[in-house]
Design an enzyme around this catalytic site. Structure first.
Site, PDB file in Angstrom:
ATOM      1  N   TYR A  23      -5.108  -3.269   0.685  1.00  0.00           N
ATOM      2  CA  TYR A  23      -4.959  -3.345   2.321  1.00  0.00           C
ATOM      3  C   TYR A  23      -4.067  -2.354   2.932  1.00  0.00           C
ATOM      4  O   TYR A  23      -3.312  -1.614   2.045  1.00  0.00           O
ATOM      5  CB  TYR A  23      -4.649  -4.691   2.753  1.00  0.00           C
ATOM      6  N   THR A  24      -4.265  -1.718   4.056  1.00  0.00           N
ATOM      7  CA  THR A  24      -3.514  -0.769   4.713  1.00  0.00           C
ATOM      8  C   THR A  24      -2.140  -0.983   4.871  1.00  0.00           C
ATOM      9  O   THR A  24      -1.496   0.117   4.997  1.00  0.00           O
ATOM     10  CB  THR A  24      -4.372  -0.271   6.004  1.00  0.00           C
TER      11      THR A  24
ATOM     12  N   GLU B 154      -9.520   1.336   0.854  1.00  0.00           N
ATOM     13  CA  GLU B 154      -8.554   0.534   1.678  1.00  0.00           C
ATOM     14  C   GLU B 154      -9.193  -0.367   2.795  1.00  0.00           C
ATOM     15  O   GLU B 154      -9.867   0.271   3.522  1.00  0.00           O
ATOM     16  CB  GLU B 154      -7.536   1.697   2.488  1.00  0.00           C
TER      17      GLU B 154
ATOM     18  N   HIS C 151      -4.566  -3.700  -6.007  1.00  0.00           N
ATOM     19  CA  HIS C 151      -3.519  -2.696  -6.118  1.00  0.00           C
ATOM     20  C   HIS C 151      -2.464  -3.271  -7.027  1.00  0.00           C
ATOM     21  O   HIS C 151      -1.714  -2.895  -7.665  1.00  0.00           O
ATOM     22  CB  HIS C 151      -3.264  -2.177  -4.852  1.00  0.00           C
TER      23      HIS C 151
HETATM   24 ZN   LIG Z   1      -2.338  -0.249  -1.982  1.00  0.00          ZN
END
Ligand SMILES: [Zn+2]
Length: 234
Positions: free
Chosen positions: A28-29, A92, A134
């Site tokens: 996610y951003t 993303e 991530h």
């Molecule tokens: Zn990340």
């Protein structure tokens, strides 16, 4: 242009790959707006990027061609490999994240992700056990895409591993050492054990994220390893 990509915003932040593509990392951003996120991912001073950004409305923006190495994962590890950027495609998803106001990922966003991810895994023949978050590849540093990410939706399309449906009771691991060894075998960097367990929980049992290796966590890991090693969930 391509039917799954709505816009190009070329980022200067990439270099040449040194490995074959074998993974996808979802992020996610963690930014207040998608425009701010894209600006940062294209800023030469920030030295970060991803291949794609998907807005909450489902707009897919390409920043870096898949053939190049984007700089999204940072220091990372998965299944013995510590150069995750060189072997992966980074996507993303815009979400303000745990920093700016974490919220559910809208349907439109996931509906844009699914066909893109499908094309990526088919093109590069990526096993679904290598479609990860991530936080899976950087458990000591990262929380994204986080416990609200709908992994079950991806699993329905065979784009990620499903959570094991049936768990065998009883404790498959004799001690914590055996558990961590198995967790590393599954893929995680276990150099900080509690952080590794938290990342595992965020992905596989988001209802309770406390870093404790309770019986359910142990049973989930055991079943995942059995399923993967038996080839059921390549
Ligand atoms: Zn990340």
């Amino acid at each position: 242009m391509d039917e799954l990509v709505h816009r190009e915003e070329p980022s200067p932040n990439w270099d040449e790959r040194d490995e074959r593509i074998s993974m996808v990392v979802l992020h996610y951003t963690d930014m207040p707006s998608v425009d701010a996120a894209i600006a940062r991912l294209c800023d030469p001073a920030a030295k970060v990027s991803s291949h794609y950004v998907i807005s909450e409305e489902g707009e897919v923006v390409r920043l870096v061609p898949e053939s190049k190495r984007a700089w999204h994962a940072g220091r990372s590890f998965w299944r013995g490999k510590s150069n995750v950027n060189g072997a992966s495609i980074g996507i993303e998803l815009h979400n303000p994240g745990h920093t700016c106001g974490y919220r559910p990922f809208p349907d439109a966003q996931i509906e844009a992700l699914v066909p893109l991810l499908h094309r990526i895994v088919r093109t590069h023949d990526i096993p679904r056990a290598n479609v990860v978050g991530h936080s899976d590849v950087a458990p000591q540093r990262k929380l994204d895409p986080g416990e609200l990410f709908p992994w079950d939706r991806l699993a329905q399309y065979r784009l990620a591993l499903p959570r094991p449906a049936k768990l065998k009771l009883g404790d498959p691991f004799d001690n914590d050492g055996a558990f961590y060894l198995a967790l590393e075998r599954f893929g995680y960097d276990v150099s900080d054990g509690k952080k590794a367990v938290e990342a595992f929980q965020r992905r596989w049992r988001p209802g309770k994220i406390d870093g404790e290796t309770d019986g359910e966590v142990r049973a989930i890991l055991f079943q995942l390893l059995l399923d993967r090693d038996s080839g059921k969930t390549r």
